[in-house]
Write an enzyme that holds these catalytic residues in place. Structure first.
Site, PDB file in Angstrom:
ATOM      1  N   ALA A  11       0.836  -1.307   0.066  1.00 47.39           N
ATOM      2  CA  ALA A  11      -0.169  -0.092   0.097  1.00 47.39           C
ATOM      3  C   ALA A  11       0.897   1.150   0.012  1.00 47.39           C
ATOM      4  O   ALA A  11       1.991   1.262   0.317  1.00 47.39           O
ATOM      5  CB  ALA A  11      -0.881   0.123   1.319  1.00 47.39           C
ATOM      6  N   ASN A  67      -3.152   2.174  -6.384  1.00 53.05           N
ATOM      7  CA  ASN A  67      -2.561   1.485  -5.889  1.00 53.05           C
ATOM      8  C   ASN A  67      -3.176   0.252  -4.751  1.00 53.05           C
ATOM      9  O   ASN A  67      -3.235  -0.673  -4.647  1.00 53.05           O
ATOM     10  CB  ASN A  67      -1.419   1.923  -4.959  1.00 53.05           C
ATOM     11  CG  ASN A  67      -0.123   2.004  -5.723  1.00 53.05           C
ATOM     12  OD1 ASN A  67       0.747   0.720  -6.009  1.00 53.05           O
ATOM     13  ND2 ASN A  67       0.123   3.265  -6.480  1.00 53.05           N
ATOM     14  N   THR A 111      -6.146   0.433   8.739  1.00 53.73           N
ATOM     15  CA  THR A 111      -5.582   1.489   9.647  1.00 53.73           C
ATOM     16  C   THR A 111      -6.554   2.109  10.724  1.00 53.73           C
ATOM     17  O   THR A 111      -7.503   2.082  10.090  1.00 53.73           O
ATOM     18  CB  THR A 111      -4.946   2.503   8.504  1.00 53.73           C
ATOM     19  OG1 THR A 111      -4.237   3.374   9.667  1.00 53.73           O
ATOM     20  CG2 THR A 111      -5.770   3.028   7.748  1.00 53.73           C
ATOM     21  N   TYR A 120      -6.063   8.417   2.016  1.00 54.89           N
ATOM     22  CA  TYR A 120      -5.249   7.229   2.492  1.00 54.89           C
ATOM     23  C   TYR A 120      -6.406   6.390   3.247  1.00 54.89           C
ATOM     24  O   TYR A 120      -6.442   5.202   2.910  1.00 54.89           O
ATOM     25  CB  TYR A 120      -4.364   7.342   3.284  1.00 54.89           C
ATOM     26  CG  TYR A 120      -3.574   6.349   3.986  1.00 54.89           C
ATOM     27  CD1 TYR A 120      -3.194   5.236   3.447  1.00 54.89           C
ATOM     28  CD2 TYR A 120      -3.731   6.119   5.591  1.00 54.89           C
ATOM     29  CE1 TYR A 120      -2.812   3.915   3.942  1.00 54.89           C
ATOM     30  CE2 TYR A 120      -2.993   5.189   6.338  1.00 54.89           C
ATOM     31  CZ  TYR A 120      -2.580   4.177   5.530  1.00 54.89           C
ATOM     32  OH  TYR A 120      -2.305   2.960   6.311  1.00 54.89           O
ATOM     33  N   HIS A 133       7.233   9.464  10.528  1.00 51.73           N
ATOM     34  CA  HIS A 133       6.590   8.859  11.760  1.00 51.73           C
ATOM     35  C   HIS A 133       7.531   9.241  12.953  1.00 51.73           C
ATOM     36  O   HIS A 133       8.598   9.602  12.943  1.00 51.73           O
ATOM     37  CB  HIS A 133       6.725   7.310  11.919  1.00 51.73           C
ATOM     38  CG  HIS A 133       5.575   6.973  10.772  1.00 51.73           C
ATOM     39  ND1 HIS A 133       6.003   6.026   9.853  1.00 51.73           N
ATOM     40  CD2 HIS A 133       4.381   6.826  10.895  1.00 51.73           C
ATOM     41  CE1 HIS A 133       5.090   5.922   8.984  1.00 51.73           C
ATOM     42  NE2 HIS A 133       3.751   6.206   9.695  1.00 51.73           N
ATOM     43  N   ARG A 181      -0.890   8.900  21.088  1.00 53.41           N
ATOM     44  CA  ARG A 181      -1.214   7.903  20.264  1.00 53.41           C
ATOM     45  C   ARG A 181      -1.022   6.575  20.929  1.00 53.41           C
ATOM     46  O   ARG A 181      -0.089   6.353  22.107  1.00 53.41           O
ATOM     47  CB  ARG A 181       0.024   8.037  19.063  1.00 53.41           C
ATOM     48  CG  ARG A 181      -0.403   9.241  18.167  1.00 53.41           C
ATOM     49  CD  ARG A 181      -1.765   9.055  17.401  1.00 53.41           C
ATOM     50  NE  ARG A 181      -1.540  10.073  16.104  1.00 53.41           N
ATOM     51  CZ  ARG A 181      -2.477  11.281  16.663  1.00 53.41           C
ATOM     52  NH1 ARG A 181      -2.856  11.359  18.110  1.00 53.41           N
ATOM     53  NH2 ARG A 181      -2.651  12.116  15.989  1.00 53.41           N
ATOM     54  N   ASP A 225      -4.080  15.985  12.427  1.00 51.95           N
ATOM     55  CA  ASP A 225      -3.858  15.074  13.448  1.00 51.95           C
ATOM     56  C   ASP A 225      -4.759  15.140  14.555  1.00 51.95           C
ATOM     57  O   ASP A 225      -5.229  16.164  14.868  1.00 51.95           O
ATOM     58  CB  ASP A 225      -2.539  15.786  14.121  1.00 51.95           C
ATOM     59  CG  ASP A 225      -1.311  15.130  13.291  1.00 51.95           C
ATOM     60  OD1 ASP A 225      -1.567  13.997  12.745  1.00 51.95           O
ATOM     61  OD2 ASP A 225      -0.279  15.667  13.477  1.00 51.95           O
TER      62      ASP A 225
HETATM   63  N1  UFG Z   1       4.899  14.058  15.176  1.00 51.04           N
HETATM   64  C1  UFG Z   1       5.638  15.155  15.599  1.00 51.04           C
HETATM   65  N2  UFG Z   1       6.993  15.126  14.871  1.00 51.04           N
HETATM   66  C2  UFG Z   1       7.275  14.291  13.828  1.00 51.04           C
HETATM   67  C3  UFG Z   1       6.588  13.241  13.466  1.00 51.04           C
HETATM   68  C4  UFG Z   1       5.314  13.299  14.336  1.00 51.04           C
HETATM   69  O1  UFG Z   1       5.512  15.827  16.347  1.00 51.04           O
HETATM   70  O2  UFG Z   1       8.495  14.555  13.404  1.00 51.04           O
HETATM   71  C5  UFG Z   1       3.663  13.764  15.907  1.00 51.04           C
HETATM   72  C6  UFG Z   1       2.163  13.805  15.046  1.00 51.04           C
HETATM   73  O3  UFG Z   1       1.971  15.130  14.741  1.00 51.04           O
HETATM   74  C7  UFG Z   1       1.410  12.999  15.709  1.00 51.04           C
HETATM   75  C8  UFG Z   1       2.334  12.006  16.412  1.00 51.04           C
HETATM   76  O4  UFG Z   1       3.625  12.544  16.268  1.00 51.04           O
HETATM   77  O5  UFG Z   1       0.790  13.875  16.709  1.00 51.04           O
HETATM   78  C9  UFG Z   1       2.351  10.612  15.639  1.00 51.04           C
HETATM   79  O6  UFG Z   1       2.717  10.957  14.368  1.00 51.04           O
HETATM   80  P1  UFG Z   1       3.025   9.856  13.448  1.00 51.04           P
HETATM   81  O7  UFG Z   1       3.161  10.304  11.992  1.00 51.04           O
HETATM   82  O8  UFG Z   1       4.176   8.967  13.778  1.00 51.04           O
HETATM   83  O9  UFG Z   1       1.779   8.820  13.263  1.00 51.04           O
HETATM   84  P2  UFG Z   1       0.237   9.235  12.861  1.00 51.04           P
HETATM   85  O10 UFG Z   1      -0.192   8.907  14.435  1.00 51.04           O
HETATM   86  O11 UFG Z   1       0.042  10.495  12.205  1.00 51.04           O
HETATM   87  O12 UFG Z   1       0.230   8.116  12.008  1.00 51.04           O
HETATM   88  C10 UFG Z   1      -0.464   6.787  12.149  1.00 51.04           C
HETATM   89  C11 UFG Z   1      -0.287   5.996  11.179  1.00 51.04           C
HETATM   90  C12 UFG Z   1      -0.879   6.362   9.803  1.00 51.04           C
HETATM   91  C13 UFG Z   1      -2.234   6.454  10.111  1.00 51.04           C
HETATM   92  C14 UFG Z   1      -2.590   7.145  11.198  1.00 51.04           C
HETATM   93  C15 UFG Z   1      -3.971   7.222  11.558  1.00 51.04           C
HETATM   94  O13 UFG Z   1       1.068   6.080  10.912  1.00 51.04           O
HETATM   95  O14 UFG Z   1      -0.625   5.227   8.634  1.00 51.04           O
HETATM   96  O15 UFG Z   1      -1.787   6.869  12.465  1.00 51.04           O
HETATM   97  O16 UFG Z   1      -4.300   8.286  12.056  1.00 51.04           O
HETATM   98  F1  UFG Z   1      -2.920   6.895   8.903  1.00 51.04           F
END
Ligand code: UFG
Length: 326
Positions: free
Chosen positions: A75, A92, A117, A141, A189, A222, A286
């Site tokens: 994906a 995809n 997800t 997504y 991430h 999270r 977010d």
């Molecule tokens: N964050 C930061 N700085 C960074 C990266 C992330 O502060 O450099 C914060 C983000 O804003 C968020 C938290 O850290 O608050 C987690 O962010 P991630 O990008 O690690 O993960 P997400 O929660 O955004 O994403 C995850 C999965 C996705 C999915 C999503 C569902 O990785 O595939 O949850 O909401 F789509």
């Protein structure tokens, strides 16, 4: 079992292959290597091909014959990119998956474990998310994954294709033996970004996206689930289909929420030094808090996450980042 792992060269798929192989299963990997790494295919053979190319799928099944179970990890998965380039995501994730499903029906394969997800839930109204929560994705997504979840219901009803969708919350960590780990280009991430900011003095300073959320310390919360806990859930999901005939979906998290600042503090404890960061504006889309209620998976699949301590999870990721092999 003989297991086909679509997307087995990627982050989650490669850990899956290691675990399958350790459990004595035979593994065949199919991957177009667009984001995966050939070096990560260490267990089983690699067939290079694309789910968007029907001839590649036909060739795969012709050469490798019958599989007892198919796991589908292929994906595109970057939320921001999906907003900018939805066409790539619908092609995809939806068209590609339809090719997989039609090939399964054509060749008489009827058991699929599919990577879904937490993004299918969009901006949930509750903090602890169970399977009854409405699916209202807020980006292409999440929309593509919801569409496949719905397609799988119809394919079960019409063609008898049995499936389990596993909705990952925040997949993270690495193989404790460091044979595979997380390696995305670009990396978006949190945990790898935190660790990269320690590893590489020349890289940009860590950014924390927003500290004005309605959470205890103002940063987003999270549910960080270790990659090996995801792997064990997939095998359990596959076995579940041996005696359950349906199209199922389970939320997978460890049930504990950690804020961005808690993650950074835990990382500091793991690496033994301070980690500098800047507070930036909120990142678009977010939600403040996303934590799984995984009790259905625990009950139905007999699954139990082992990594519940964020420090232990980050320690496995840190080991990998210090020795990244690809
Ligand atoms: N964050 C930061 N700085 C960074 C990266 C992330 O502060 O450099 C914060 C983000 O804003 C968020 C938290 O850290 O608050 C987690 O962010 P991630 O990008 O690690 O993960 P997400 O929660 O955004 O994403 C995850 C999965 C996705 C999915 C999503 C569902 O990785 O595939 O949850 O909401 F789509």
């Amino acid at each position: 079992m003989k297991v086909l792992v679509l997307g087995g060269a990627g982050y989650i798929g490669s850990h899956m292959c290691k675990y399958l192989s350790e459990q004595g299963h035979e593994v065949v990997v199919f991957d177009n290597l667009s984001t995966g790494h050939a070096e990560a295919v260490k267990w089983g053979v690699l067939v290079k091909g694309d789910i968007l190319n029907q001839a590649d799928l036909d060739m795969l099944f012709e050469i490798h014959g019958r599989f007892d179970l198919i796991m589908h990890f292929c994906a595109k998965s970057l939320v921001g990119e999906s907003v900018q380039q939805p066409a790539i995501y619908y092609k995809n994730n939806v068209v590609g998956t339809l090719n997989v499903l039609d090939t399964m029906v054509k060749t008489g394969h009827d058991k699929l474990v599919f990577s879904s997800t937490a993004a299918v839930f969009g901006m949930p109204q509750v903090n602890l998310i169970d399977e009854k929560q409405p699916r209202r994705p807020i980006n292409p997504y999440g929309q593509t994954k919801k569409m496949v979840e719905d397609i799988l219901q119809d394919y079960h009803q019409a063609y008898g294709l049995k499936s389990v969708c596993l909705r990952y919350f925040n997949a993270c960590g690495a193989d404790p033996e460091c044979e595979v780990g997380e390696c995305h280009q670009p990396e978006t991430h949190l945990i790898p970004n935190v660790l990269k900011s320690v590893n590489n003095a020349s890289s940009a300073k860590l950014k924390v996206f927003g500290n004005d959320y309605p959470t205890a310390d103002g940063t987003c919360v999270r549910d960080y689930i270790h990659i090996n806990d995801l792997a064990t859930a997939h095998i359990k999901a596959g076995l579940y289909l041996d005696n359950h005939d349906g199209a199922y979906a389970f939320n997978l998290g460890n049930g504990n929420g950690f804020s961005v600042l808690q993650v950074i503090n835990a990382a500091m404890a793991v690496v033994g030094e301070d980690i500098a960061f800047d507070i930036e504006a909120r990142r678009q889309g977010d939600p403040a808090i996303l934590v799984a209620d995984a009790s259905l998976a625990i009950k139905q699949l007999g699954w139990q996450p082992k990594y519940t301590d964020i420090t232990d999870i980050i320690a496995t990721a840190w080991q990998w980042h210090q020795n990244e092999k690809f």
